[in-house]
Design a protein around this motif. Sequence first.
Motif, PDB file in Angstrom:
ATOM      1  N   ILE A  85       3.744 -88.174  53.682  1.00  0.00           N
ATOM      2  CA  ILE A  85       4.016 -87.204  54.563  1.00  0.00           C
ATOM      3  C   ILE A  85       2.845 -86.354  54.535  1.00  0.00           C
ATOM      4  CG2 ILE A  85       5.571 -84.858  55.023  1.00  0.00           C
ATOM      5  CD1 ILE A  85       8.097 -86.716  53.733  1.00  0.00           C
ATOM      6  N   LYS A  86       2.341 -86.130  53.401  1.00  0.00           N
ATOM      7  CA  LYS A  86       1.136 -85.304  53.538  1.00  0.00           C
ATOM      8  C   LYS A  86       0.011 -85.692  54.142  1.00  0.00           C
ATOM      9  CE  LYS A  86      -1.564 -82.431  50.048  1.00  0.00           C
ATOM     10  NZ  LYS A  86      -2.076 -82.340  48.850  1.00  0.00           N
ATOM     11  N   SER A  87      -0.322 -87.249  54.106  1.00  0.00           N
ATOM     12  CA  SER A  87      -1.283 -87.718  54.834  1.00  0.00           C
ATOM     13  C   SER A  87      -1.093 -87.875  56.539  1.00  0.00           C
ATOM     14  CB  SER A  87      -1.691 -89.112  54.235  1.00  0.00           C
ATOM     15  OG  SER A  87      -0.750 -90.054  54.277  1.00  0.00           O
ATOM     16  N   GLY A  88       0.159 -87.905  56.768  1.00  0.00           N
ATOM     17  CA  GLY A  88       0.465 -88.006  58.092  1.00  0.00           C
ATOM     18  C   GLY A  88       0.281 -89.484  58.622  1.00  0.00           C
ATOM     19  N   ARG A  89       0.462 -90.353  57.752  1.00  0.00           N
ATOM     20  CA  ARG A  89       0.173 -91.917  58.178  1.00  0.00           C
ATOM     21  C   ARG A  89       1.608 -92.340  57.935  1.00  0.00           C
ATOM     22  NH1 ARG A  89      -2.990 -94.513  54.316  1.00  0.00           N
ATOM     23  NH2 ARG A  89      -2.717 -92.568  52.986  1.00  0.00           N
TER      24      ARG A  89
END
Length: 73
Positions: free
Chosen positions: A65-69
């Motif tokens: 979630i944090k990296s958006g991947r």
Amino acid sequence: MAVQAINKHTDMSPEEITTLVFDTIDKNGDGELTLEEFISGAQQHQMIMDIIKKTLDLSNVLKVIKSGRRHSV
């Protein structure tokens, strides 16, 4: 409901867990947590991560979630 589920896996009351999370993570003191604020704060506090991991290991989900991947399974 989430705090109650977490509470099943720790000796802390739901109120104590909520207070810990907000006192530790809510850096701007607005009484609300954005997803980014929660992820960043939780990752920096081992006790909160331990409580989360006792319920469900979300560390990989939080990283994604944090990296958006997104990864295919």
